[in-house]
Motif scaffolding. Structure first.
Motif, mmCIF file in Angstrom:
data_model
loop_
_atom_site.group_PDB
_atom_site.id
_atom_site.type_symbol
_atom_site.label_atom_id
_atom_site.label_comp_id
_atom_site.label_asym_id
_atom_site.label_seq_id
_atom_site.Cartn_x
_atom_site.Cartn_y
_atom_site.Cartn_z
ATOM 1 N N LEU A 156 -10.558 5.330 -5.405
ATOM 2 C CA LEU A 156 -10.396 4.011 -4.809
ATOM 3 C C LEU A 156 -9.096 3.996 -4.010
ATOM 4 O O LEU A 156 -8.064 4.510 -4.458
ATOM 5 N N GLN B 186 -1.624 5.778 1.169
ATOM 6 C CA GLN B 186 -2.193 4.537 1.699
ATOM 7 C C GLN B 186 -1.771 4.314 3.152
ATOM 8 O O GLN B 186 -2.568 3.865 3.977
ATOM 9 N N ALA C 59 -7.049 1.719 -3.497
ATOM 10 C CA ALA C 59 -5.954 1.032 -4.172
ATOM 11 C C ALA C 59 -5.201 1.965 -5.123
ATOM 12 O O ALA C 59 -4.052 1.699 -5.473
ATOM 13 N N ASN C 60 -5.857 3.055 -5.536
ATOM 14 C CA ASN C 60 -5.206 3.971 -6.474
ATOM 15 C C ASN C 60 -4.423 5.096 -5.802
ATOM 16 O O ASN C 60 -3.872 5.956 -6.477
ATOM 17 N N LEU C 61 -4.376 5.100 -4.477
ATOM 18 C CA LEU C 61 -3.617 6.139 -3.782
ATOM 19 C C LEU C 61 -2.122 5.859 -3.885
ATOM 20 O O LEU C 61 -1.709 4.737 -4.142
ATOM 21 N N GLY D 136 -9.005 -1.909 -0.411
ATOM 22 C CA GLY D 136 -8.512 -1.401 -1.684
ATOM 23 C C GLY D 136 -9.578 -1.102 -2.725
ATOM 24 O O GLY D 136 -9.453 -0.151 -3.492
#
Ligand code: ATP
Ligand code: MG
Lengths: 267, 342
Positions: free
Chosen positions: A157, A166, A159-161, A100
């Motif tokens: 990043l 993801q 984690a920001n998808l 992430g």
């Protein structure tokens, strides 16, 4: 080692008599499973049937109480996950599993680990061979980004998808490890219908590229349309196996699992 | 671009003794530099593999004692028929010996302790440093115990036109530490931006996923443990041959804590973090000395640490890096770190 009837060379993966007990609970009971190369095989069953547990045993995250797992004719029961991955058996995870805090590009570059050879010395002294290898891995990472259609997200990043992205990245990470056999645990869970359709197309393309697939999935539409062969688990027992048509008409499967799901698949 | 700014900073630091030849300043910066090298080595484990070692001073001390003892020579009775006699070795050979010995202990600790991870690993590392301190205190035949090892020879270098120069002047000590620091920094920077470095970061971020893509977690941790210990050992060796006196206090817990503070305040898992943290917490005590009472000094030290972590929880370097490139400030999602078993 001798090649017994249970593990003829044309069988890529075979589970024989796999059982697992945890704290007095029988989670898997004497499960047999075979995956022939070049196929898309699905493992289906109701929640808690033991599908993820079977994946954990195949990929080395859990050790069975009895039985053995063979891959490419080798006994891989009890081997470490990374050793199994090195042999070409790679899994994805039911819960989204990504790095992430790393960018999408870094996620995939890291996942090409097994495609690299460079060691400490080459890295510290930045030897020409090291530089060439890094460039080659970066080129492959860009290729993979293209395949996943995530180029525009390369520097974000992970984690920001979005959730769907993801899930896609999770499969991309597994693919980057260059599997011969890819285990996908509910890759389409939580995706909307159009994303699911895209996902199905991607699974097809992966299979067409020569990678054998073992799929766990609750979306019967997807399972029935892409599987060559289906195995049904219920409460840790294998209750049926066969082609999609056989499975859809199997009374025990309908009773234990399909029920309304079958109606949806046919609709 | 990044390489250019790195070279400019190194050149500026190298010019310091010429531009500002204040021996006090140079010795203070050199002392901080040695701690920075130790912090860089700790960051390799703590920052990149995510393992908290609270016995890091042990590797520093092992490097210092080994290097000092080899350069001084020693004889000890190990209880076998004849005593072990080691003649004094050339100082650079002794220094290399210190690095090797520290790496060896790094390997050992990696082997033993990475089987017991998390809190147990932390406890094993603390105990390890304590045991080392006990050995240094009580094995008087070898280490002189609390009387300390004294008259440790300095490192020397062949300089064109001047022959062999003993590195004892403040400026030469400063340059020596600077060179070692730059070397340690470059080694770590090259290492973490490589296949093996990515593997370490992968297992820090998500061990379950790392294994699934074929990363051999244990081997990777041992490699980093050995390298980390080796660099810490080099810092210890530098300490021994520049301060030229060592006692068992080099193993004190407070030194490990100082390294941890430097790494965490500067930003663990960043290359510049231990350097920035090390400069602040290495120079601060000296700057405050004489200005305020020692007790107040420690209070300022603690308050600063708390303030940094309060306002910059990831450390100084990531906080300023975040200001430079907005949009990369991450929102951590718990889902990213979940394991395989559902
Ligand atoms: N480590 C464990 N300890 C105890 N019980 C476990 C453990 N892992 C799984 N189980 C149990 O084993 C059973 C099978 O779980 P598993 O996750 O394999 O099911 P599944 O078929 O993947 O279900 P789903 O479709 O919901 O993902 C469940 O009843 C679960 O609670
Ligand atoms: Mg499951």
């Amino acid at each position: 080692m001798t090649v017994s009837a249970a593990e003829q060379p044309e069988t890529l993966l075979s589970l024989s008599g796999i059982s697992l007990r945890i704290a007095g609970l029988q989670i898997l009971s004497d499960v047999d499973l075979r995956v022939e190369p070049g196929r898309i095989v699905s493992l289906i069953g109701p929640n808690g049937a033991g599908k993820t547990t079977a994946f954990n045993i195949i990929s080395g995250y859990m050790r069975p109480s009895a039985g053995s797992v063979h891959f490419l004719g080798l006994d891989i029961t009890g081997k470490q996950p990374h050793e199994i991955a090195e042999l070409g058996l790679v899994r994805s995870f039911q819960r989204t599993n990504i790095f992430g805090n790393c960018t999408v590009f870094e996620n995939l570059l890291t996942a090409f680990h097994m495609q690299g050879r460079s060691g400490l010395f080459g890295a510290i002294f930045r030897l020409p061979a090291f530089q060439r290898e890094e460039q080659a891995l970066e080129a492959r990472t860009r290729e993979m980004l293209g395949f996943l259609e995530l180029e525009h997200r390369a520097d974000d990043l992970a984690a920001n998808l979005s959730y769907g992205e993801q899930r896609l990245l999770g499969v991309g990470i597994a693919l980057a490890a260059r599997p011969k056999l890819l285990l996908l645990d509910e890759p389409a869970a939580g995706l909307n219908p159009s994303e699911t359709e895209d996902f199905k197309q991607m699974v097809r393309r992966v299979a067409d590229s020569g990678i054998t697939i073992l799929l766990v999935e609750h979306d019967m539409h997807m399972v029935m349309s892409i599987s060559d062969y289906i195995v049904v688990l219920n409460q840790g027992h294998r209750i049926a196996d066969g082609g999609p048509a056989d499975i859809q008409s199997d009374p025990e499967v309908i009773r234990a699992y399909l029920g309304s799901g079958l109606q949806r698949a046919k609709a | 671009m990044r390489r250019l700014s790195f070279l400019v900073i190194v050149a500026a630091l190298a010019l310091l003794p010429v531009l500002w030849p204040d021996p006090y300043l140079l010795s203070v910066v050199a002392a901080a530099g040695i701690m920075i090298i130790a912090a860089i080595s700790l960051n390799l484990l703590l920052g990149f593999t995510g393992q908290l070692s609270l016995g890091h001073a042990a590797f520093f001390g092992i490097g210092a004692y080994t290097s000092a003892l080899l350069s001084l020579g020693f004889d000890v009775d190990l209880g076998f028929s004849s005593p072990l006699v080691v003649a004094p070795k050339p100082v650079w050979v002794a220094f290399a010996g210190g690095i090797v010995m520290a790496s060896l202990f790094g390997w050992l600790l990696g082997k033993v302790a990475f089987r017991v991870r998390g809190a147990y690993f932390v406890i094993v590392t603390i105990s390890f440093a304590q045991v080392m301190r006990m050995v240094a205190l009580n094995w008087v035949d070898l280490t002189e115990g609390p009387m300390a090892l004294v008259s440790i020879p300095p490192l020397s270098l062949w300089v064109p036109g001047e022959g062999v120069v003993r590195l004892v002047s403040k400026a030469s000590t400063y340059w020596l530490v600077l060179a070692a620091g730059v070397l340690a920094y470059v080694i770590v920077a090259n290492l973490v931006r490589s296949r093996i470095g990515r593997a370490a970061i992968a297992l820090r971020e998500n061990e379950v996923l790392a294994k699934s893509i074929g990363i051999p977690v244990t081997r990777c941790l041992i490699v980093f443990s050995v390298l980390s210990a080796g660099i810490a050992g080099a810092a210890g060796g530098l300490y021994a041959h520049t301060v030229r006196i060592i006692d068992p206090d080099v193993f004190l817990f407070i030194y490990t804590i100082t390294m941890v503070i430097m790494v965490i305040a500067g930003g663990k898992g960043t290359l510049a973090g231990p350097v920035v943290g090390g400069l602040i917490f290495g120079l601060l005590p000296e700057m405050l000395r004489g200005v305020v009472a020692p007790e107040v000094q420690w209070m300022i030290y603690g308050a600063l640490m708390i303030l940094i972590l309060l306002f910059m929880p990831k450390g100084i370097v990531p906080a300023f890096g975040g200001l430079l490139k907005r949009g990369r400030i991450s929102v951590r999602r718990p889902s990213a770190t979940q394991g395989a078993s559902s």
